[in-house]
Design a protein around this motif. Structure first.
Motif, PDB file in Angstrom:
ATOM      1  N   PHE A 342     -54.064  33.797  46.624  1.00 18.81           N
ATOM      2  CA  PHE A 342     -55.065  35.248  46.311  1.00 18.81           C
ATOM      3  C   PHE A 342     -54.495  35.149  44.553  1.00 18.81           C
ATOM      4  O   PHE A 342     -55.406  36.498  44.047  1.00 18.81           O
ATOM      5  N   ARG A 343     -53.401  35.305  44.433  1.00 19.56           N
ATOM      6  CA  ARG A 343     -52.730  35.041  42.717  1.00 19.56           C
ATOM      7  C   ARG A 343     -53.803  35.269  41.568  1.00 19.56           C
ATOM      8  O   ARG A 343     -54.277  35.361  40.788  1.00 19.56           O
ATOM      9  N   ALA A 344     -54.391  33.369  41.983  1.00 18.15           N
ATOM     10  CA  ALA A 344     -55.492  32.824  41.093  1.00 18.15           C
ATOM     11  C   ALA A 344     -56.831  33.509  41.273  1.00 18.15           C
ATOM     12  O   ALA A 344     -57.561  33.556  39.962  1.00 18.15           O
ATOM     13  N   ALA A 345     -57.047  34.226  42.855  1.00 18.94           N
ATOM     14  CA  ALA A 345     -57.874  35.052  42.653  1.00 18.94           C
ATOM     15  C   ALA A 345     -57.931  36.403  41.544  1.00 18.94           C
ATOM     16  O   ALA A 345     -58.854  36.489  40.767  1.00 18.94           O
ATOM     17  N   ALA A 346     -57.164  36.679  41.738  1.00 18.57           N
ATOM     18  CA  ALA A 346     -57.042  38.620  41.153  1.00 18.57           C
ATOM     19  C   ALA A 346     -56.617  37.782  39.348  1.00 18.57           C
ATOM     20  O   ALA A 346     -57.249  38.994  38.751  1.00 18.57           O
ATOM     21  N   LEU A 347     -56.065  36.466  39.581  1.00 19.07           N
ATOM     22  CA  LEU A 347     -56.485  35.917  37.443  1.00 19.07           C
ATOM     23  C   LEU A 347     -57.786  36.158  37.026  1.00 19.07           C
ATOM     24  O   LEU A 347     -57.946  36.126  36.127  1.00 19.07           O
ATOM     25  N   GLY A 348     -57.915  35.557  37.932  1.00 18.38           N
ATOM     26  CA  GLY A 348     -60.053  34.812  37.977  1.00 18.38           C
ATOM     27  C   GLY A 348     -60.204  36.454  37.289  1.00 18.38           C
ATOM     28  O   GLY A 348     -61.154  36.347  36.680  1.00 18.38           O
ATOM     29  N   GLN A 350     -59.794  39.544  36.270  1.00 21.56           N
ATOM     30  CA  GLN A 350     -58.581  40.095  35.319  1.00 21.56           C
ATOM     31  C   GLN A 350     -60.394  39.516  34.149  1.00 21.56           C
ATOM     32  O   GLN A 350     -60.447  39.898  33.180  1.00 21.56           O
ATOM     33  N   GLY A 351     -60.399  38.062  34.189  1.00 23.13           N
ATOM     34  CA  GLY A 351     -60.453  37.144  33.325  1.00 23.13           C
ATOM     35  C   GLY A 351     -62.108  36.990  33.017  1.00 23.13           C
ATOM     36  O   GLY A 351     -62.591  37.922  32.081  1.00 23.13           O
TER      37      GLY A 351
END
Length: 380
Positions: A342-348, A350-351
């Motif tokens: 889920f953290r990776a999805a949120a960072l994605g 943002q990008g």
């Protein structure tokens, strides 16, 4: 899951075929590089179109059967944009209703925890309903002359229970045939007989498709999950197929990959993690000894609720068993899913929202994502 509990369960031909492909080294593809437009994740108009064209019409998983293990139980549910009520009536039948009293439109049941009762009573004027949705009683019935109670039953939505999952749809014309067909696969895991150990809803600042993407490829496992579950799996050895718009995939565990050649179902279960991506937004991960069901509920183009259910073979009977399952729950729900996927999805998100790239690039180990987005486009 204990092997004796699996002895009487039979795998489907499709599950055995995936095991055979894993034993042969997994599936190889020469599809080449493909792309997904960044706007598929960031456009508000796209979110509206998906809600109107997909979520408003197709069958949706709302919960595992284990959420309601007994008759006369109900659970309020607000994740899909309307107040819903999942119920199991006195005869054991699963139902999904609008959680709205038919007198003045008051919300019937508050909160989100299970309620055990033979009747549900409106907090405003005490109209009461049985768990099959029937209006059972109302105070001062003389003040409603000639009222036909049958016209005031709760509004029921199309509902099916199959293979240990409860599905519903907002569209009366929804076709549940594929959902019922999937039930045969889930029967092989005894999904119906599982015990609900824990559930938690995560509020993730990402588009729902970024969450689905994470469970449609194994390319990230050795990288993102290097400190948690990555070492358990063989890098790049995976396979998958389709059941209608749904996808079924399998990865072999590093220490037991040779067991994928076996034909014994308990042995295969110990060696393989099966994952089902149920269109549009549900993921079922079948690990050797427990399962995680994740239901995705898009709230906007950049926000999704993810309800994670952990299912185990039986309720813990000892403190040692409880500690074992708590460790597994904390590893997966808080560590792997929330802390990594889920953290990776949120960072994605943002990008992608920054406009830095116009499209997402997919390699040959990410063809499941390509298939998923093609299915979304076809529905739109």
């Amino acid at each position: 899951m204990n092997a004796p509990l699996l002895r009487n369960l039979m795998p489907t031909p499709g599950q055995l075929a995936l095991a055979a492909q894993l034993a042969a080294g997994g599936t190889r593809t020469n599809a080449g590089i493909t792309y997904v437009d960044a706007s598929a994740y960031t456009s508000p108009e796209r979110h509206v179109a998906e809600q109107a064209g997909i979520f408003a019409h197709v069958p949706l998983v709302i919960a595992p059967s284990a959420l309601l293990p007994q008759p006369n139980m109900a659970v309020p549910h607000d994740g899909f944009g309307k107040p819903l009520l999942i119920a199991r009536d006195k005869d054991g039948n699963a139902q999904v209703f609008l959680n709205v009293c038919q007198h003045r439109g008051t919300r019937l049941v508050e909160g989100n925890d299970p309620v055990c009762a033979s009747r549900l009573i409106c907090p405003y004027h005490a109209w009461s309903y049985t768990l099959d949705g029937a209006l059972a009683g109302l105070p001062r019935p003389d003040s409603f002359p000639r009222l036909d109670r049958h016209e005031y039953n709760l509004k029921r939505l199309p509902t099916r229970e199959a293979g240990g999952l409860i599905w519903f749809a907002f569209d009366e014309a929804a076709d549940f045939g594929e959902a019922e067909a999937l039930g045969h696969d889930f029967d092989a895991f005894d999904l119906t007989g599982q015990h609900l150990f824990r559930r938690r809803t995560h509020d993730v600042a990402a588009n729902w498709k970024l969450i689905m993407d994470a469970f449609l490829e194994s390319y990230h496992v050795q990288r993102l999950h290097a400190a948690t579950i990555g070492p358990f799996f063989k890098d790049g050895v995976s396979t998958g197929d389709h059941i209608g718009p749904h996808q079924r995939s399998a990865v072999g565990r590093e220490a037991a990959l040779a067991a994928c050649e076996a034909e014994d179902w308990p042995t295969l279960r110990s060696a393989i993690t099966y994952t089902y991506q149920l269109f549009p937004g549900t993921v079922l991960i079948v690990s050797p000894d427990y399962m995680n069901l994740m239901v995705l509920m898009p709230q906007s183009e950049g926000r999704v609720l993810v309800e994670d259910f952990m299912l185990i073979p039986e309720a813990p009977a000892t403190d040692k068993a409880l500690a074992h399952w708590e460790k597994s729950w904390n590893l997966l729900d808080a560590g792997v899913f929330a802390g990594e996927d889920f953290r990776a999805a949120a960072l994605g998100q943002q990008g992608l929202a920054s406009g830095a790239i116009e499209r997402v690039t997919l390699g040959t180990l990410e063809t499941g994502i390509r298939n998923f987005h093609d299915a979304v486009e076809a529905r739109l």
